[in-house]
Write a protein that holds these residues in place. Structure first.
Motif, PDB file in Angstrom:
ATOM      1  N   MET A   1       0.845  -1.195   0.000  1.00 28.83           N
ATOM      2  CA  MET A   1       0.000   0.000   0.000  1.00 28.83           C
ATOM      3  C   MET A   1       0.883   1.248   0.000  1.00 28.83           C
ATOM      4  SD  MET A   1      -3.216   0.589   2.579  1.00 28.83           S
ATOM      5  CE  MET A   1      -2.358   1.775   3.597  1.00 28.83           C
ATOM      6  N   GLY A   2       0.824   1.990  -1.069  1.00 25.85           N
ATOM      7  CA  GLY A   2       1.687   3.177  -1.173  1.00 25.85           C
ATOM      8  C   GLY A   2       1.241   4.270  -0.207  1.00 25.85           C
ATOM      9  N   ALA A   3       2.184   5.104   0.182  1.00 25.27           N
ATOM     10  CA  ALA A   3       1.850   6.249   1.025  1.00 25.27           C
ATOM     11  C   ALA A   3       1.111   7.282   0.189  1.00 25.27           C
ATOM     12  CB  ALA A   3       3.128   6.856   1.580  1.00 25.27           C
ATOM     13  N   PRO A   4       0.137   7.962   0.793  1.00 18.23           N
ATOM     14  CA  PRO A   4      -0.563   8.991   0.037  1.00 18.23           C
ATOM     15  C   PRO A   4       0.427  10.116  -0.281  1.00 18.23           C
ATOM     16  CG  PRO A   4      -1.163   9.113   2.358  1.00 18.23           C
ATOM     17  CD  PRO A   4      -0.263   7.918   2.198  1.00 18.23           C
ATOM     18  N   ALA A   5       0.498  10.508  -1.544  1.00 16.75           N
ATOM     19  CA  ALA A   5       1.435  11.571  -1.912  1.00 16.75           C
ATOM     20  C   ALA A   5       0.912  12.907  -1.412  1.00 16.75           C
ATOM     21  CB  ALA A   5       1.591  11.610  -3.425  1.00 16.75           C
ATOM     22  N   PRO A   6       1.722  13.634  -0.680  1.00 17.94           N
ATOM     23  CA  PRO A   6       1.264  14.937  -0.220  1.00 17.94           C
ATOM     24  C   PRO A   6       1.130  15.889  -1.410  1.00 17.94           C
ATOM     25  CG  PRO A   6       3.575  14.634   0.337  1.00 17.94           C
ATOM     26  CD  PRO A   6       3.101  13.352  -0.274  1.00 17.94           C
ATOM     27  N   SER A   7       0.182  16.804  -1.319  1.00 20.14           N
ATOM     28  CA  SER A   7       0.004  17.757  -2.397  1.00 20.14           C
ATOM     29  C   SER A   7       1.185  18.710  -2.435  1.00 20.14           C
ATOM     30  CB  SER A   7      -1.270  18.561  -2.185  1.00 20.14           C
ATOM     31  OG  SER A   7      -1.214  19.734  -2.955  1.00 20.14           O
ATOM     32  N   PRO A   8       1.820  18.828  -3.588  1.00 18.60           N
ATOM     33  CA  PRO A   8       2.983  19.714  -3.629  1.00 18.60           C
ATOM     34  C   PRO A   8       2.576  21.179  -3.667  1.00 18.60           C
ATOM     35  CG  PRO A   8       2.593  18.748  -5.774  1.00 18.60           C
ATOM     36  CD  PRO A   8       1.569  18.176  -4.867  1.00 18.60           C
ATOM     37  N   LEU A   9       1.348  21.479  -3.988  1.00 19.72           N
ATOM     38  CA  LEU A   9       0.942  22.885  -4.074  1.00 19.72           C
ATOM     39  C   LEU A   9      -0.428  23.071  -3.435  1.00 19.72           C
ATOM     40  CD1 LEU A   9       1.664  24.766  -7.407  1.00 19.72           C
ATOM     41  CD2 LEU A   9       2.045  25.491  -5.058  1.00 19.72           C
ATOM     42  N   PRO A  10      -0.489  23.081  -2.111  1.00 20.06           N
ATOM     43  CA  PRO A  10      -1.781  23.171  -1.428  1.00 20.06           C
ATOM     44  C   PRO A  10      -2.485  24.484  -1.779  1.00 20.06           C
ATOM     45  CG  PRO A  10       0.025  23.557   0.100  1.00 20.06           C
ATOM     46  CD  PRO A  10       0.640  23.133  -1.186  1.00 20.06           C
ATOM     47  N   ALA A  11      -3.797  24.434  -1.821  1.00 26.51           N
ATOM     48  CA  ALA A  11      -4.575  25.650  -2.050  1.00 26.51           C
ATOM     49  C   ALA A  11      -4.349  26.603  -0.885  1.00 26.51           C
ATOM     50  CB  ALA A  11      -6.056  25.303  -2.169  1.00 26.51           C
ATOM     51  N   SER A  12      -4.610  27.885  -1.126  1.00 29.76           N
ATOM     52  CA  SER A  12      -4.259  28.877  -0.112  1.00 29.76           C
ATOM     53  C   SER A  12      -5.083  28.710   1.163  1.00 29.76           C
ATOM     54  CB  SER A  12      -4.415  30.284  -0.674  1.00 29.76           C
ATOM     55  OG  SER A  12      -5.767  30.500  -1.004  1.00 29.76           O
ATOM     56  N   THR A  13      -6.168  27.963   1.067  1.00 25.75           N
ATOM     57  CA  THR A  13      -6.998  27.772   2.263  1.00 25.75           C
ATOM     58  C   THR A  13      -6.688  26.458   2.974  1.00 25.75           C
ATOM     59  OG1 THR A  13      -8.635  26.902   0.746  1.00 25.75           O
ATOM     60  CG2 THR A  13      -8.936  29.173   1.480  1.00 25.75           C
ATOM     61  N   THR A  14      -5.940  25.572   2.336  1.00 23.50           N
ATOM     62  CA  THR A  14      -5.611  24.291   2.961  1.00 23.50           C
ATOM     63  C   THR A  14      -4.470  24.487   3.956  1.00 23.50           C
ATOM     64  OG1 THR A  14      -6.044  23.320   0.800  1.00 23.50           O
ATOM     65  CG2 THR A  14      -5.004  21.886   2.453  1.00 23.50           C
ATOM     66  N   PRO A  15      -4.677  24.109   5.201  1.00 20.09           N
ATOM     67  CA  PRO A  15      -3.565  24.237   6.150  1.00 20.09           C
ATOM     68  C   PRO A  15      -2.415  23.317   5.733  1.00 20.09           C
ATOM     69  CG  PRO A  15      -5.617  23.587   7.262  1.00 20.09           C
ATOM     70  CD  PRO A  15      -5.865  23.486   5.794  1.00 20.09           C
ATOM     71  N   ILE A  16      -1.202  23.762   5.990  1.00 16.46           N
ATOM     72  CA  ILE A  16      -0.029  22.937   5.686  1.00 16.46           C
ATOM     73  C   ILE A  16       0.535  22.458   7.020  1.00 16.46           C
ATOM     74  CG2 ILE A  16       2.233  22.861   4.572  1.00 16.46           C
ATOM     75  CD1 ILE A  16       1.358  25.421   3.022  1.00 16.46           C
ATOM     76  N   PRO A  17       0.359  21.156   7.322  1.00 12.16           N
ATOM     77  CA  PRO A  17       0.872  20.683   8.612  1.00 12.16           C
ATOM     78  C   PRO A  17       2.388  20.784   8.640  1.00 12.16           C
ATOM     79  CG  PRO A  17       0.022  18.845   7.285  1.00 12.16           C
ATOM     80  CD  PRO A  17      -0.204  20.095   6.491  1.00 12.16           C
ATOM     81  N   LEU A  18       2.919  21.081   9.821  1.00  9.25           N
ATOM     82  CA  LEU A  18       4.371  21.239   9.938  1.00  9.25           C
ATOM     83  C   LEU A  18       4.809  20.767  11.306  1.00  9.25           C
ATOM     84  CD1 LEU A  18       7.024  22.401   8.757  1.00  9.25           C
ATOM     85  CD2 LEU A  18       6.433  24.562   9.849  1.00  9.25           C
ATOM     86  N   ASP A  19       5.640  19.747  11.327  1.00  6.37           N
ATOM     87  CA  ASP A  19       6.163  19.209  12.578  1.00  6.37           C
ATOM     88  C   ASP A  19       7.637  19.610  12.658  1.00  6.37           C
ATOM     89  OD1 ASP A  19       7.273  17.638  14.578  1.00  6.37           O
ATOM     90  OD2 ASP A  19       5.921  15.951  14.186  1.00  6.37           O
ATOM     91  N   VAL A  20       7.888  20.736  13.321  1.00  5.61           N
ATOM     92  CA  VAL A  20       9.244  21.294  13.307  1.00  5.61           C
ATOM     93  C   VAL A  20      10.286  20.333  13.894  1.00  5.61           C
ATOM     94  CG1 VAL A  20      10.717  23.191  14.115  1.00  5.61           C
ATOM     95  CG2 VAL A  20       8.430  23.680  13.222  1.00  5.61           C
ATOM     96  N   PRO A  21      10.026  19.745  15.070  1.00  6.75           N
ATOM     97  CA  PRO A  21      11.064  18.855  15.614  1.00  6.75           C
ATOM     98  C   PRO A  21      11.396  17.692  14.683  1.00  6.75           C
ATOM     99  CG  PRO A  21       9.412  19.382  17.276  1.00  6.75           C
ATOM    100  CD  PRO A  21       8.895  19.929  15.981  1.00  6.75           C
TER     101      PRO A  21
END
Ligand SMILES: Cc1cc2nc3c(=O)[nH]c(=O)nc-3n(C[C@H](O)[C@H](O)[C@H](O)COP(=O)(O)OP(=O)(O)OC[C@H]3O[C@@H](n4cnc5c(N)ncnc54)[C@H](O)[C@@H]3O)c2cc1C
Ligand SMILES: Cc1cc2nc3c(=O)[nH]c(=O)nc-3n(C[C@H](O)[C@H](O)[C@H](O)COP(=O)(O)OP(=O)(O)OC[C@H]3O[C@@H](n4cnc5c(N)ncnc54)[C@H](O)[C@@H]3O)c2cc1C
Lengths: 672, 672
Positions: A1-21
């Motif tokens: 089962m392949g990993a879902p490919a993250p969207s390389p260009l999220p729409a301006s309203t889609t939050p972009i998750p970010l795990d800094v650590p």
């Protein structure tokens, strides 16, 4: 089962998750985190305090004091001796990682210090380690590591830099005395630019044209004393100062003349080539070309290091500029409204976000290269000897060194300007790092010459691939592939024609898809390669090899860049895929998403910036406007996570700059 | 009878005539040759000797000593007072040319000195001359010129640079005392970056938000003492040092806080706006916008000066790099042959010849701008008052300042790298000039902000032209044209569509013809302009003015550059035509030919370097390869006359560098 490919260009309203650590763990090796902590703590001592505007002599003294302190803190223990026979298994690999982490920290603090250590440990020590016999390594490396045997690396001469094979210093085997006579036969043969030779070093690895029994056998390195331990001159050796430079003034670059200096037989590095007591020359290498290439092995490691460390300088500039762009305001969007933050401006995002994306990709690529280099460096042949540098590593390190250092140069300049007048203030660091980094484009191989090296190697490889294909019924080349056949795998991709292009068929492709970027980069590289080979072949029919190469030199450098771009993007994409796979396993978002965005924006930035992609037909004219729009969108998206991204670089606050923090308080009258 | 047009791209076997002395006359005003000789002779005195690696304090002291010596040599006599009423007719114009020539020489020697003088004479003196009343000018300018009244220019604050209109320093009319209360109400209002304010200056033109009778009337300049003549502080004024910078450390940039400082009524510059003794405010300007723009008039002159002087820095770098490229050798074309000169390498020609061509064109354009500015500055209105800055001059100076300073930045960097390690050596000058020039991209208007200014003005002009056209039966707009309608005359050229392009019709055009370059540049600018206007109009329907502008900001800067490119190429072409006409009259070849080549190569370089020309359809895809080939040919051709061209810049030998001469002898051991 392949990993879902993250969207390389999220729409301006889609939050972009970010795990800094977690992103930080990807960008800085967690296994050496404790080393970094130790070094950064040491950097809080006063001698490491950032200082500006000093006279050259003071800057040199400070660099030496910092270096001494790092030695006394034990930060170099094992960096060379762990590789000696008898060291515990795995000690060498661990020492490499540790030393890499130390240098990574130093790169954020002081480029002069980085270069001084790099020359001493990497070039002087590295040459002994790579080219010396086991006995020589055992005899000298402990002193080099302990810094009691302070060395430098004397290859370049006044008359010869890029063309190191043309150096004129002579070493003549003298059977009667059982040693070599090292000599500077004319002014152009004086050693030049040797880091540490003006004041600091006591020893050097001097490269000279060796003659044994009247036969010239090419360039060889000799371990030679250039001044006494107390710093006083030694007979036959004259040194001089290269003087003030445009930066990097903590390093005392110097010049050396040898006046018939006698060097004992045991001081020619004898791991690869040797002269016996009876005056018989033997070499491990079959051809003079191979022999010469092997002499410069230490430079390859140096280039791997530079490719990695210059990214840290870009990271430093970007961290400061991004943080400033989030706190600095200029012009109100409407009368009475608060002024806009600089990062709210599309033009400001454009100048910082594409370089930020590229820095992330280059950092990943340089780390991958380092891992490959370190693994290679641990390999031994059947006789237990180090394996020579492979063509692949030689070429990748040359290309990466050139592209990463040019990128850091441009990025630091953009950061300088993006911070306005504050970007020019010394304590905001960017201008000084920019000036001092500049020479990374020249030393350890001039960037343009390196790009030509890459192109020449690729041409040879291309010919080999084509040759293999042409044999009817021949299997596609299997290992041993041509040295970097992997790089050229894209030649198997459907070929686009050479310019001028046949009219594009089908509608424009989806520029927001990662596959689009990969395919444009590959198609472009393939066309450049094909065109270059054809142009070179055509030119070779009517011109000398020199003339033919000259006719294609500009195209050659562009081809090398195109191929390296495929490589960089592939490394970045692999990191995205790995992060997506990890997220699919543990359900934690926040790494693959920002990474996918950075990799995509980096690729689009490349494709959109140069007319080459249109000229080659890899990008179609009816797609160009969409690429431009996607770059703008990508910058806007990346700006939303820019602060987190630069935080993930993990540069400690004291190494940043006033404008990265509360610059109003910093500038208050109360602080005068 | 038209002059025969010189071939812009001579075949490799056609000799290119070159008359260095005459070319030099074109590139440096012969009328002021004696001034230049005088200054260059003065520069042979020890205090002007080139020095490197000094601590900041020493660099400042040296800059001041040089400045004092120029004052005592009488080099500034008349530079400001010749413009006062009562000066002989023509004295003002002559003084301008003389001062321009002095500054041109200083630009080759020492950028700090250039900036120090520029701030004192051009900004401090200039503001008094332009905005002061006749009495104020007569009272102060003699002291400014004699350097007994040392001044600076305090506009920028910690919180506001590009957005100068947002400064926060206050000046409140105090009827009771008959003066103004100047005050720094918060930390962001401290004056910042003021050249000379840390140590040198005793006076400043302080810009502040003026309130009269409770009514805010905007930014106005006040002549204010900031320290006593002996350098001791004065009550109410605090100064501080901006500290070390990335270069330009001969200038002591400083910060200023005003603590309710009382300024007599007569010290508000009253040529344009004034407050009467009775507290009545009057202004020559109808709108607040016009009033604000007029306050910054001195900056326009400063930009004209920067546009011109940064070219000298590019010329310096190129002179050194070209001469080195003709004496430095690397790699032998065939075994045993002498090594090739760097300039024999196509890639080396490429990196130096396109910048050389552009430098020639920019120098011509900046000289033309200076002539226009100087002529304008002599104009008086019906009341005998100076005429305000025209929109055309404001825009041209902004665009030229930005493009010339970016060009100098890139050129100096390319020269640095093209000289290898030697390019980094301080005494070879390039690296230091590069670092110190850098800030020209930021001060007197950040380059990107200036390009936006140009684009905004063009948009307005474009709308006016379109509006005039649309009126049925309206004559094509005759003078008064919109302020730089001349610049937009190309809009009358046959229009190309906006992207995506309809398939090109007809065969590829002849890229070697000057008409090709002119038509591509014009078509591109026209398309950019049309597209920008359409995009801005579309964005304005759905977004705030801020949002709409942001949506087109990247395109706007590119449009401004495209229009400026048309202008620069037109100026260059006019110079070629004039030189060809002169040659047709007197039969002397050697100016038009190299000039035609430079102008053509500059244009081709622009067209070939950016994907924009393909995207707009101005350049057709089937022409792109021919442009690339023509650039290579043009570089090869220009390289044949490169030495003569740089000689025609006329930089004296002592201001060049060791690598521009016999660098082997310079580096000989005998010279230690
Ligand atoms: C600060 C500093 C530290 C250094 N430290 C050391 C050290 O410790 N030890 C040491 O041995 N050396 C050192 N060097 C030397 C450095 O490695 C050389 O400067 C570098 O290899 C380039 O050589 P070069 O300066 O002679 O330039 P050149 O080889 O003369 O090149 C000059 C220019 O010509 C171009 N060029 C040259 N050949 C070609 C070609 N075939 N085709 C197209 N273009 C070409 C290059 O692109 C370059 O722009 C140092 C240099 C500096 C400045
Ligand atoms: C060495 C030096 C000497 C100087 N001398 C003087 C002097 O003598 N007197 C004096 O008054 N001033 C002086 N200055 C100040 C100088 O004029 C300012 O630095 C300059 O105007 C830029 O302002 P800033 O530094 O505040 O940058 P900012 O205005 O903060 O701009 C920072 C960045 O944001 C970008 N930016 C800003 N606004 C926008 C926008 N609307 N859209 C897109 N991007 C934007 C800019 O492009 C820039 O890159 C000097 C500065 C220096 C460094």
């Amino acid at each position: 089962m392949g990993a879902p490919a993250p969207s390389p260009l999220p729409a301006s309203t889609t939050p972009i998750p970010l795990d800094v650590p977690r992103l930080r763990q990807l960008l800085t090796d967690p296994a050496t985190e404790s080393v970094r902590r130790r070094v950064f703590t040491l950097f809080e001592e006063p001698v490491f305090g950032l200082r500006y505007g000093e006279a050259t002599a003071d800057e040199r003294a400070r660099t030496r004091a910092r270096w001494d302190r790092m030695v006394s803190a034990g930060l170099f223990v094992g960096c060379l001796t762990s590789h000696l026979p008898g060291a515990p298994a795995g000690a060498g690999a661990a020492a490499r990682s540790r030393h890499d982490a130390v240098m990574e920290c130093v790169a954020y603090l002081d480029h002069s210090l980085e270069v001084a250590i790099g020359v001493h440990v990497g070039l002087f020590g590295g040459t002994i380690a790579l080219l010396g016999s086991a006995d020589q390594a055992a005899a000298w490396l402990p002193g080099v590591e302990a810094h009691t045997m302070r060395g430098c690396f004397a290859l370049t001469e006044l008359g010869h830099g890029s063309n190191a094979r043309g150096i004129e210093t002579t070493a003549v085997w003298d059977g009667a005395s059982g040693g070599f006579i090292l000599h500077t036969p004319r002014e152009t043969a004086q050693k030049y630019w040797v880091g540490g030779a003006a004041e600091t070093a006591r020893w050097t690895t001097a490269f000279a044209q060796l003659t044994v029994g009247g036969v010239a056998v090419g360039v060889h390195p000799f371990v030679v004393r250039i001044r006494a331990d107390d710093g006083s001159p030694v007979a036959g050796v004259t040194t001089a100062d290269c003087g003030v430079k445009g930066g990097l003034n903590g390093v005392d670059n110097g010049r050396i003349w040898f006046d018939h200096v006698w060097v004992p037989r045991g001081q020619m590095l004898a791991g690869e080539n040797a002269v016996s007591g009876a005056g018989v020359y033997t070499s491990r290498h079959a051809t003079p070309d191979a022999r010469f290439a092997a002499q410069l092995a230490a430079l390859t490691g140096g280039r791997v290091g530079i490719a990695r460390l210059v990214n840290n300088q870009a990271k430093l500039g970007l961290t400061i500029a991004v943080r400033y762009a989030l706190s600095r305001r200029a012009f109100a969007p409407s009368p009475g409204a608060p002024e806009a933050r600089l990062l709210d401006y599309a033009s400001h995002r454009r100048r910082l976000m594409v370089p930020l994306a590229t820095t992330v990709v280059y950092a990943l690529a340089a780390d991958a290269l380092k891992a490959e280099w370190n693994a290679h460096s641990e390999r031994k042949d059947a006789d237990g000897r180090r394996v020579g540098v492979t063509k692949r590593l030689h070429v990748l390190s040359a290309g990466a060194k050139a592209l990463c250092s040019w990128h850091a140069r441009d990025t630091l300049q953009e950061c300088r300007e993006a911070c306005g007048g504050q970007g020019y203030k010394a304590d905001n660091r960017i201008a000084g790092v920019r000036a001092t980094h500049d020479i990374s484009c020249t030393f350890e191989g001039d960037n343009l010459v390196l790009m030509h090296t890459v192109a020449k190697a690729l041409l040879g490889d291309y010919a080999a691939v084509l040759g293999a294909r042409r044999k009817p019924g021949a299997p596609s080349p299997s290992p041993p592939l041509p040295p970097f056949g992997e790089l050229l795998a894209f030649l198997n991709a459907p070929r686009v024609g050479s310019t001028p292009l046949p009219p594009a068929r089908g509608g424009p492709r989806d520029v927001t898809s990662p596959a689009f970027v990969a395919s444009v980069l590959r198609a472009h590289a393939a066309t450049c390669m094909t065109d270059l080979a054809a142009a070179y072949a055509a030119a070779s029919k009517v011109a000398s090899p020199f003339g033919a190469w000259n006719a294609v030199a500009t195209a050659a450098a562009a081809t090398a860049a195109a191929v390296m771009a495929v490589h960089g993007h592939a490394v970045g994409s692999a990191a995205v895929a790995a992060a997506a796979a990890a997220a699919a396993r543990d359900g934690r978002a926040g790494v693959a998403e920002p990474l996918a965005l950075a990799v995509h924006l980096h690729g689009l930035g490349l494709i959109g910036a140069s007319p080459g992609y249109l000229r080659s037909g890899a990008l179609r004219l009816d797609e160009a406007a969409a690429v431009e729009a996607a770059v703008e969108d990508g910058c806007a998206a990346l700006a939303r996570v820019a602060r987190g991204l630069v935080d993930a670089f993990g540069i400690p606050e004291p190494l940043l700059a006033p404008i990265a923090g509360d610059w109003v308080a910093h500038n208050s009258r109360a602080r005068l």
